[in-house]
Design an enzyme around this catalytic site. Structure first.
Site, PDB file in Angstrom:
ATOM      1  N   HIS A 220      -1.030  -0.442  12.973  1.00  0.00           N
ATOM      2  CA  HIS A 220       0.271  -0.555  13.616  1.00  0.00           C
ATOM      3  C   HIS A 220       1.248  -1.260  12.685  1.00  0.00           C
ATOM      4  O   HIS A 220       0.877  -2.189  11.952  1.00  0.00           O
ATOM      5  CB  HIS A 220       0.165  -1.322  14.930  1.00  0.00           C
ATOM      6  CG  HIS A 220      -0.570  -0.565  16.000  1.00  0.00           C
ATOM      7  ND1 HIS A 220      -0.024   0.532  16.634  1.00  0.00           N
ATOM      8  CD2 HIS A 220      -1.799  -0.738  16.543  1.00  0.00           C
ATOM      9  CE1 HIS A 220      -0.880   1.000  17.525  1.00  0.00           C
ATOM     10  NE2 HIS A 220      -1.963   0.250  17.489  1.00  0.00           N
ATOM     11  N   GLU A 221       2.479  -0.829  12.725  1.00  0.00           N
ATOM     12  CA  GLU A 221       3.533  -1.494  11.962  1.00  0.00           C
ATOM     13  C   GLU A 221       3.649  -2.945  12.418  1.00  0.00           C
ATOM     14  O   GLU A 221       3.534  -3.255  13.610  1.00  0.00           O
ATOM     15  CB  GLU A 221       4.866  -0.769  12.192  1.00  0.00           C
ATOM     16  CG  GLU A 221       6.041  -1.364  11.451  1.00  0.00           C
ATOM     17  CD  GLU A 221       5.952  -1.196   9.945  1.00  0.00           C
ATOM     18  OE1 GLU A 221       6.489  -2.063   9.232  1.00  0.00           O
ATOM     19  OE2 GLU A 221       5.352  -0.206   9.487  1.00  0.00           O
TER      20      GLU A 221
END
Length: 585
Positions: A220-221
């Site tokens: 995930h960013e």
């Protein structure tokens, strides 16, 4: 270690010594983080001062060298180090008259290409696909097909030959099960593209949850910005859930179910999803035996359950048993205008999200703060992770009942618990599901009109894309509302909806319109999505989904293990599909 390189700093300058600090290129407005003190050179022995550090290779780094006394900057270097590389940074004086200093980066040992395992895995799967396609083409040749059937089931082949010589006997007629025919006819009426869309999102989600080969772009960013694979997966699941609601409710009402009976089913399904999320799929199990003291209340299934409850109840309130043509002034808007109360409800919800996000006072934080806290924003607001969204969760749920390891903790070093499936973000997940519901209405109102369906998917995709461009100013950090999966910002919803409409359009065209693709293999997990999702979480640490590795610092081994586990769930779902076993709530 994996995603690291070795950097040796050689300081040929005299006293007082140097401080080495670094800042990740993916960390917006972050403070430099101290790495090491580099001692001065020993002039009497003509020996430079040295210090060795491990540096991150996932993102470009900015290295800053300054004097340990006076804090005078010596040099600044931007570089993207390679995994397992060995580098030297030599700091020396070029000219003693004007004290010109040079900082030269030297590659002692080149990095490895950590992306080769991905290429190899891609070629392997493409090879398997080519073999399956070749086998399917061969099976269309009558002599080959007859030979295969005879080898696999000689008794059935003999019965087929005998039946061609004369009328089949009564026993054969009784033993012939008519169910497969009726089941397959039912499957043809079902939009296979929806199950394929759901299955594609689910398979990638399983792969990512298992580790994604430990590659940074399968994670995930950290906060705002780039849409990695994981950022789009859950949102697509929510979107297609909304699409399925429109089709399922209309079908149940057409079969004569009362709205009260359907409402009871909606409430029961939502309750079971939330319960499964809290008790069975709870990441706080890693903190010890599950108890109320550390029970995580929000979660993926919990959000799906609550979103389903709101959107399905909203649709049930206004849906009709027949989806005939609307006799209004604007027939081109028959999938929108009759449902104007739903749109008002969604706009009110979004207004609530905007007001709480930008107007709610949060102690010790600026109003409307959307940042990650930690060392972001130059360390001004270290305990403000998520702004109002994080504050509401901590106030209503308590810190121990939230996700303890948010993605912002890696790059931004935030220490506050933050839950990406929290209360405030659920509002926008309802909006996302409602946009999926709109896609379902389009398929209902324009059934047997694929051009109308596809044109409307394109229009909605473009509309969502334009809204996203306005909200974000086509920028990662500088827009009015940045794209943020952790916050489930409205720009994230519109961007993901844009992609979802376009992807659904492509799959619908290939699977249901042209029938160039059956939807396999993603169709199978898509028809058993709850079982696959819960199963992959429960059995994540059991063989054959996980085993002890020879080298835990190898992307290749992690990728092999994660792809094997994901493929096994596809095979399991295919077997269940063949046996007509579908776990539905």
């Amino acid at each position: 270690r994996m995603d690291q390189a070795l950097l040796l700093v050689r300081n040929e300058l005299p006293a007082p010594g140097l401080n080495l600090a670094a800042r990740s290129g993916s960390c917006h407005q972050c403070l430099y983080q101290f790495l090491a003190f580099v001692p001065p050179s020993n002039e009497s022995l003509r020996k430079p001062g040295t210090a060795s550090v491990m540096v991150d290779t996932q993102h470009p780094l900015t290295l800053l060298l300054n004097s340990s006394v006076g804090d005078r900057d010596i040099c600044k270097i931007q570089y993207h180090f390679g995994e397992f590389g060995n580098y030297s940074l030599v700091v020396k004086t070029i000219s003693t008259s004007n004290q010109t200093v040079s900082c030269d980066l030297i590659i002692n040992e080149g990095p490895i290409n950590s992306y080769l395992p991905i290429l190899f895995a891609f070629l392997v799967y493409m090879g398997i696909l080519a073999l399956l396609i070749a086998g399917r083409l061969l099976m269309k040749i009558d002599p080959v097909r007859n030979w295969v059937y005879k080898k696999l089931n000689p008794r059935a082949t003999d019965r087929m030959i005998n039946s061609e010589l004369g009328s089949p006997n009564t026993t054969d007629s009784i033993n012939c099960d008519p169910a497969p025919q009726s089941w397959s006819s039912g499957s043809r009426q079902r939009l296979r593209s929806l199950d394929t869309f759901r299955g594609l999102s689910l398979v990638i989600m399983v792969f990512v949850n298992y580790g994604g080969g430990k590659y940074w772009f399968f994670k995930h960013e950290s906060w705002n910005g780039k849409l990695h694979f994981p950022s789009a997966l859950f949102s697509r699941f929510v979107f297609i859930m909304g699409t399925s609601i429109a089709l399922a409710l209309g079908s149940m009402l057409r079969w004569g179910s009362s709205k009260w009976k359907v409402l009871r089913k909606i409430i029961w399904r939502s309750f079971v999803l939330i319960l499964l999320g809290i008790i069975v799929v709870n990441p706080n199990y890693c903190l010890g035996p599950l108890s109320w003291d550390n029970l995580r209340i929000p979660g993926v299934l919990q959000r799906l359950g609550f979103t389903y409850l709101v959107v399905a109840a909203l649709e049930l309130l206004f849906t009709r048993a027949d989806s005939g043509t609307w006799e209004g002034r604007f027939p081109a808007l028959q999938d929108i205008l009759p449902y104007w109360p739903q749109w008002i409800f969604i706009l009110v919800l979004e207004t609530i999200w905007l007001c709480l996000t930008f107007l709610l006072p949060v102690p010790d934080c600026p109003r409307g703060y959307l940042g990650p806290g930690g060392i972001g924003d130059f360390g001004k607001y270290p305990n403000c992770t998520g702004g109002a969204a994080g504050y509401i969760d901590r106030l209503l749920l308590g810190e121990k009942h939230m996700y303890q390891h948010p993605s912002s903790g890696v790059i931004y070093q935030s220490t506050m618990p933050y839950d990406p499936e929290g209360i405030l973000g659920t509002i926008n997940s309802i909006v996302m599901a409602f946009l999926g519901l709109q896609a379902g209405k389009i398929t209902l109102f324009y059934k047997d009109q694929p051009k109308q369906i596809m044109s409307r998917f394109i229009i909605w995709g473009i509309l969502m894309g334009v809204i996203s461009a306005i909200l974000t100013k086509c920028s990662k950090e500088e827009g009015f509302i940045p794209i943020n999966k952790n916050l489930w910002s409205i720009s994230y919803v519109t961007t993901m909806s844009c992609f979802a409409f376009i992807l659904l359009l492509l799959i619908y065209y290939l699977v249901d319109v042209k029938k160039w693709w059956s939807g396999a293999p993603f169709l199978y997990p898509g028809m058993n999505s709850i079982l696959v999702y819960i199963g992959h979480q429960v059995f994540a640490n059991y063989f054959p989904f996980k085993w002890k590795m020879q080298d835990s610092q190898s992307h290749a081994e992690h990728l092999t293990q994660n792809l094997t586990a994901t493929t096994l769930w596809v095979i399991i779902s295919y077997i269940l599909y063949r046996k007509r076993i579908f776990w539905k709530i």
